[in-house]
Design a protein around this motif. Structure first.
Motif, short mmCIF file in Angstrom:
data_model
loop_
_atom_site.label_atom_id
_atom_site.label_comp_id
_atom_site.label_asym_id
_atom_site.label_seq_id
_atom_site.Cartn_x
_atom_site.Cartn_y
_atom_site.Cartn_z
N LEU A 1 0.86 -1.18 0.00
CA LEU A 1 0.00 0.00 0.00
C LEU A 1 0.90 1.23 0.00
O LEU A 1 1.71 1.42 0.90
CB LEU A 1 -0.88 0.00 1.26
N TRP A 2 0.76 2.06 -1.03
CA TRP A 2 1.50 3.31 -1.07
C TRP A 2 0.89 4.26 -0.06
O TRP A 2 -0.33 4.37 0.03
CB TRP A 2 1.41 3.95 -2.47
N MET B 1 -2.99 7.94 11.60
CA MET B 1 -4.16 7.31 11.00
C MET B 1 -3.99 7.33 9.49
O MET B 1 -3.59 8.34 8.92
CB MET B 1 -5.43 8.05 11.39
N ALA B 2 -4.27 6.20 8.87
CA ALA B 2 -4.22 6.12 7.41
C ALA B 2 -5.62 5.84 6.90
O ALA B 2 -6.30 4.94 7.40
CB ALA B 2 -3.27 5.03 6.96
N ILE B 3 -6.04 6.63 5.93
CA ILE B 3 -7.34 6.44 5.28
C ILE B 3 -7.04 5.75 3.96
O ILE B 3 -6.32 6.29 3.12
CB ILE B 3 -8.01 7.80 5.02
N VAL B 4 -7.56 4.54 3.79
CA VAL B 4 -7.29 3.79 2.57
C VAL B 4 -8.40 4.06 1.56
O VAL B 4 -9.57 3.76 1.80
CB VAL B 4 -7.18 2.27 2.85
N LEU C 1 -4.76 3.49 -2.20
CA LEU C 1 -3.79 4.50 -1.79
C LEU C 1 -4.11 4.85 -0.35
O LEU C 1 -5.27 5.03 0.02
CB LEU C 1 -3.94 5.74 -2.68
N GLY C 2 -3.06 4.94 0.48
CA GLY C 2 -3.24 5.30 1.88
C GLY C 2 -2.87 6.75 2.11
O GLY C 2 -1.80 7.19 1.71
N LEU C 3 -3.78 7.49 2.74
CA LEU C 3 -3.52 8.89 3.08
C LEU C 3 -3.24 8.99 4.57
O LEU C 3 -4.09 8.65 5.39
CB LEU C 3 -4.74 9.76 2.76
#
Length: 157
Positions: free
Chosen positions: A57-58, A82-85, A93-95
């Motif tokens: 996951l980038w 926290m990552a939002i996928v 994409l993970g933010l």
């Protein structure tokens, strides 16, 4: 009658609030910066890859991508972020964001169009518009598709 839609709200920079439609979010997870495998010769806001469900996951520092100070300036490697996928057509994409806030129920017809005077050029391409919440504060509605299709990815995905 239009039904309200669910959005996830989170901090952008220190003062701003952004939302992304829950329909575009696959998962939300906690990640410590130390678990991210850096990739050389990438833009500084591309943090690297993370092993997620046995896939790569980038991960992107959303703050830095949108012209805010980078998260890495304020966090050490052990801090959980926290990552939002996001997912679109099988692309993930993970933010990475500073802090999740809440689930917001918003009416699309109340969204205001983003004007160039209000928003910096670094954030404008990724905005669908904005909402004004009950506290009279602006909430940026980010366009998950535009983020996933940002030119920086076309080379790496």
């Amino acid at each position: 009658m239009e039904k309200p839609q669910k959005f996830l709200s989170f901090n952008l920079g220190v003062r701003d609030t952004a939302v992304i439609s829950l329909e575009q979010i696959t998962e939300v997870l906690q990640i410590s910066l130390g678990d991210i495998c850096g990739v050389p010769q990438m833009s500084s806001y591309i943090l690297g890859v993370y092993n997620w469900r046995d896939e790569m996951l980038w991960l992107v520092d959303l703050d830095e991508m949108l012209g805010y100070p980078p998260l890495s300036q304020t966090a050490n490697m052990l801090v959980k972020m926290m990552a939002i996928v996001l997912e679109e057509n099988g692309k993930y994409l993970g933010l990475l964001v500073r802090q999740l806030m809440d689930i917001e129920w918003l009416y699309i017809h109340q969204m205001k169009a983003p004007s160039t005077e209000l928003f910096s050029p670094s954030i404008s391409p990724f905005l669908q518009g904005y909402f004004i919440n009950d506290d009279e504060k602006m909430m940026f509605n980010l366009d998950a598709e535009a983020i996933i299709h940002s030119p920086v990815w076309t080379n790496h995905n």
